[in-house]
Design a protein around this motif. Sequence first.
Motif, PDB file in Angstrom:
ATOM      1  N   ARG A 118       0.822  -1.089  -0.157  1.00 34.27           N
ATOM      2  CA  ARG A 118      -0.142  -0.391  -0.070  1.00 34.27           C
ATOM      3  C   ARG A 118       1.079   0.928  -0.148  1.00 34.27           C
ATOM      4  O   ARG A 118       1.834   1.328   1.023  1.00 34.27           O
ATOM      5  CB  ARG A 118      -0.939   0.152   1.703  1.00 34.27           C
ATOM      6  CG  ARG A 118      -2.032   0.799   1.384  1.00 34.27           C
ATOM      7  CD  ARG A 118      -1.969   0.977   2.876  1.00 34.27           C
ATOM      8  NE  ARG A 118      -4.093  -0.113   3.245  1.00 34.27           N
ATOM      9  CZ  ARG A 118      -3.294  -0.664   3.475  1.00 34.27           C
ATOM     10  NH1 ARG A 118      -3.581  -0.061   4.918  1.00 34.27           N
ATOM     11  NH2 ARG A 118      -4.183  -1.319   4.317  1.00 34.27           N
ATOM     12  N   PHE A 119       0.383   1.826  -1.156  1.00 27.03           N
ATOM     13  CA  PHE A 119       1.470   3.289  -1.276  1.00 27.03           C
ATOM     14  C   PHE A 119       2.609   3.012  -1.115  1.00 27.03           C
ATOM     15  O   PHE A 119       3.909   3.374  -0.865  1.00 27.03           O
ATOM     16  CB  PHE A 119       0.937   4.194   0.089  1.00 27.03           C
ATOM     17  CG  PHE A 119      -0.296   4.636  -0.107  1.00 27.03           C
ATOM     18  CD1 PHE A 119      -0.297   5.708  -1.205  1.00 27.03           C
ATOM     19  CD2 PHE A 119      -1.228   4.900   1.042  1.00 27.03           C
ATOM     20  CE1 PHE A 119      -1.925   5.741  -1.513  1.00 27.03           C
ATOM     21  CE2 PHE A 119      -2.865   5.051   0.710  1.00 27.03           C
ATOM     22  CZ  PHE A 119      -2.543   5.759  -1.270  1.00 27.03           C
ATOM     23  N   GLY A 186      -1.474  11.808  -1.481  1.00 27.23           N
ATOM     24  CA  GLY A 186      -1.860  10.277  -2.559  1.00 27.23           C
ATOM     25  C   GLY A 186      -3.273   9.866  -2.579  1.00 27.23           C
ATOM     26  O   GLY A 186      -3.679   9.765  -0.832  1.00 27.23           O
ATOM     27  N   THR A 187      -3.517   8.981  -3.284  1.00 24.32           N
ATOM     28  CA  THR A 187      -4.678   8.105  -3.665  1.00 24.32           C
ATOM     29  C   THR A 187      -5.018   6.766  -4.172  1.00 24.32           C
ATOM     30  O   THR A 187      -4.485   6.881  -5.038  1.00 24.32           O
ATOM     31  CB  THR A 187      -6.228   8.834  -4.241  1.00 24.32           C
ATOM     32  OG1 THR A 187      -6.329   9.769  -3.866  1.00 24.32           O
ATOM     33  CG2 THR A 187      -7.161   8.187  -4.183  1.00 24.32           C
ATOM     34  N   ALA A 188      -5.203   5.741  -3.736  1.00 20.50           N
ATOM     35  CA  ALA A 188      -5.376   4.491  -4.332  1.00 20.50           C
ATOM     36  C   ALA A 188      -6.454   4.151  -3.595  1.00 20.50           C
ATOM     37  O   ALA A 188      -6.732   3.739  -3.036  1.00 20.50           O
ATOM     38  CB  ALA A 188      -4.065   3.797  -3.846  1.00 20.50           C
ATOM     39  N   GLY A 189      -7.503   3.606  -5.186  1.00 20.62           N
ATOM     40  CA  GLY A 189      -8.713   2.782  -5.075  1.00 20.62           C
ATOM     41  C   GLY A 189      -9.839   3.894  -4.330  1.00 20.62           C
ATOM     42  O   GLY A 189      -9.642   5.198  -4.309  1.00 20.62           O
ATOM     43  N   ARG A 191      -9.100   4.671  -1.225  1.00 15.38           N
ATOM     44  CA  ARG A 191      -7.949   5.586   0.099  1.00 15.38           C
ATOM     45  C   ARG A 191      -7.752   6.832  -0.002  1.00 15.38           C
ATOM     46  O   ARG A 191      -6.981   6.952  -1.588  1.00 15.38           O
ATOM     47  CB  ARG A 191      -7.158   4.368   0.690  1.00 15.38           C
ATOM     48  CG  ARG A 191      -6.669   5.101   2.291  1.00 15.38           C
ATOM     49  CD  ARG A 191      -5.505   3.231   2.258  1.00 15.38           C
ATOM     50  NE  ARG A 191      -5.992   2.507   2.497  1.00 15.38           N
ATOM     51  CZ  ARG A 191      -6.592   1.712   3.564  1.00 15.38           C
ATOM     52  NH1 ARG A 191      -6.260   2.694   4.181  1.00 15.38           N
ATOM     53  NH2 ARG A 191      -7.174   1.154   3.819  1.00 15.38           N
ATOM     54  N   THR A 192      -7.095   7.433   0.245  1.00 19.73           N
ATOM     55  CA  THR A 192      -6.764   9.258   0.212  1.00 19.73           C
ATOM     56  C   THR A 192      -6.054   8.721   1.895  1.00 19.73           C
ATOM     57  O   THR A 192      -6.537   8.946   2.721  1.00 19.73           O
ATOM     58  CB  THR A 192      -7.900  10.134   0.184  1.00 19.73           C
ATOM     59  OG1 THR A 192      -8.217  10.079  -1.378  1.00 19.73           O
ATOM     60  CG2 THR A 192      -6.538  11.753   0.064  1.00 19.73           C
ATOM     61  N   ARG A 193      -4.689   9.187   0.853  1.00 19.65           N
ATOM     62  CA  ARG A 193      -3.669   9.160   2.409  1.00 19.65           C
ATOM     63  C   ARG A 193      -3.323  11.115   2.341  1.00 19.65           C
ATOM     64  O   ARG A 193      -3.244  12.008   2.174  1.00 19.65           O
ATOM     65  CB  ARG A 193      -2.326   8.485   2.021  1.00 19.65           C
ATOM     66  CG  ARG A 193      -1.397   8.987   2.515  1.00 19.65           C
ATOM     67  CD  ARG A 193      -0.425   7.566   2.631  1.00 19.65           C
ATOM     68  NE  ARG A 193      -0.915   6.600   3.764  1.00 19.65           N
ATOM     69  CZ  ARG A 193      -0.033   5.621   3.495  1.00 19.65           C
ATOM     70  NH1 ARG A 193       0.979   5.593   3.618  1.00 19.65           N
ATOM     71  NH2 ARG A 193      -0.978   4.451   4.001  1.00 19.65           N
ATOM     72  N   ASP A 205      -4.972   7.682   6.685  1.00 21.44           N
ATOM     73  CA  ASP A 205      -5.804   7.247   5.839  1.00 21.44           C
ATOM     74  C   ASP A 205      -7.445   7.159   5.507  1.00 21.44           C
ATOM     75  O   ASP A 205      -8.024   6.864   6.534  1.00 21.44           O
ATOM     76  CB  ASP A 205      -5.342   5.899   5.264  1.00 21.44           C
ATOM     77  CG  ASP A 205      -3.893   5.488   4.672  1.00 21.44           C
ATOM     78  OD1 ASP A 205      -3.361   6.992   4.445  1.00 21.44           O
ATOM     79  OD2 ASP A 205      -3.211   4.786   3.950  1.00 21.44           O
TER      80      ASP A 205
END
Length: 326
Positions: A118-119, A186-189, A191-193, A205
Motif C-alpha cells: 500500500r503506497f 496520494g489516492t489509491a482506489g 483510500r486517500t492518504r 488514510d
Amino acid sequence: MSSNTSPPLRTDGLHHVTAISSDPQANVDVYTDVLGLRLVKRTVNFDDPGTYHLYYGDEVGSPGTVVTFFPFEGASGGRVGRGQTSATAFVIPQGSVEYWIDRLESSDAVDVDDPIERFGETVVPFRDHDGQPLELVTGESDIEPWDGGPVPAEHAIRGFHGVTLDSLNPDATGDVLETLGYERVGTAGERTRFRAADDRAAVVDLLDRPDGDRGRQGVGTVHHVAFRTADDETQEAWHDRLAEAGLQVTPQKDRQYFRSIYFREPGRILFEIATDGPGFDRDERVAELGTELKLPPWLEDDRESLEERLPALEVDRSIERTEGVN
C-alpha cells in the motif's frame, strides 16, 4: 491565546488511540506478550471508574506510541464500519515482516492475514483477540524501540504509523484533517492518504465507501483518535480554531498524563487533541511504570472500593530491562 495571534497551527501527528476491549487480562496478554508493548499506566476510566483504563506504548509512553483501552468485561461486540476508525497501524522496521508473520501466526490470540502493498509500504493486517483490526507497516520512525519486552529490539514496534478512518462524510472529514494541518499526498482506489508535517505517527488514510455498512461501537472498535499539541496554549488556540470552523468542542479535561479537548467531526468519528505533557512518569518512576493502580486525586477516597471491584492483572516482567532507567 486566540488563533488570530497564534503562529500557524498544525498537529504533529497522532498522540494516542483509545479502543474498547473485553477481558482486561487478555488485553494485557496480547499487547504486552504478543505485540511487545509496555504497559505504561494502569488507571481507571475517569468517566466510568469501575473500569480500567490501560495504556501501552514505548518505554515511557511517548506521544505517538500509545494505544489505550477501556476493557468492559461482558460488553457486547461492536462492528467496524463507516463512521469509525477502521484500523490502527504500527511501524515495524524494514526486514521484520517475516518475523512478525511468524510471531502472529504462532499466537492463538490473534488472526493474521497475508501481507499487502500500500503506497509503496508492506502492510501486515491482523486482528486482536476482540477482532479489532490492526496493521504492522514497514517504515522509518524516530522512536527508539523498547528493549525490555519479549520482542527483540531489532524487530520491535516503533510507535504508530497511523490510522484509517472510514468516514460517513469523507469530503468533510478531509477538510477537518486539512484544518489540523494534514496534507493530501496520494489516492489509491477508495483510500486517500493524508500526512502530518512531522515524521512520527503521521499518516491518516481516509476511506470513501458509500455502500459500506455503518459501524457500531462496542468491543473490538476504536473509541477515539487523539492528535498531538504541544501545550495548553496551543490547545486553547486549537479550541478557538475548531469552534470558528463550526465544530462543537468540549472544554479542556484533565486526564492527568495529558490534557484533552474533544469534538466529533462531520464523518461521526470522535477526535481528541491532547497535550504532549506532563507524561506518564508524573506519578511513577520510569522503571515502575504500569506496576500499580494510579488514581486521580478526586478518586483517591474511593481507592479501596475500586480495587475490590477491579480484577487483578498479571504482567510478565521477567525480561523487562531494569538497568539504565531512572
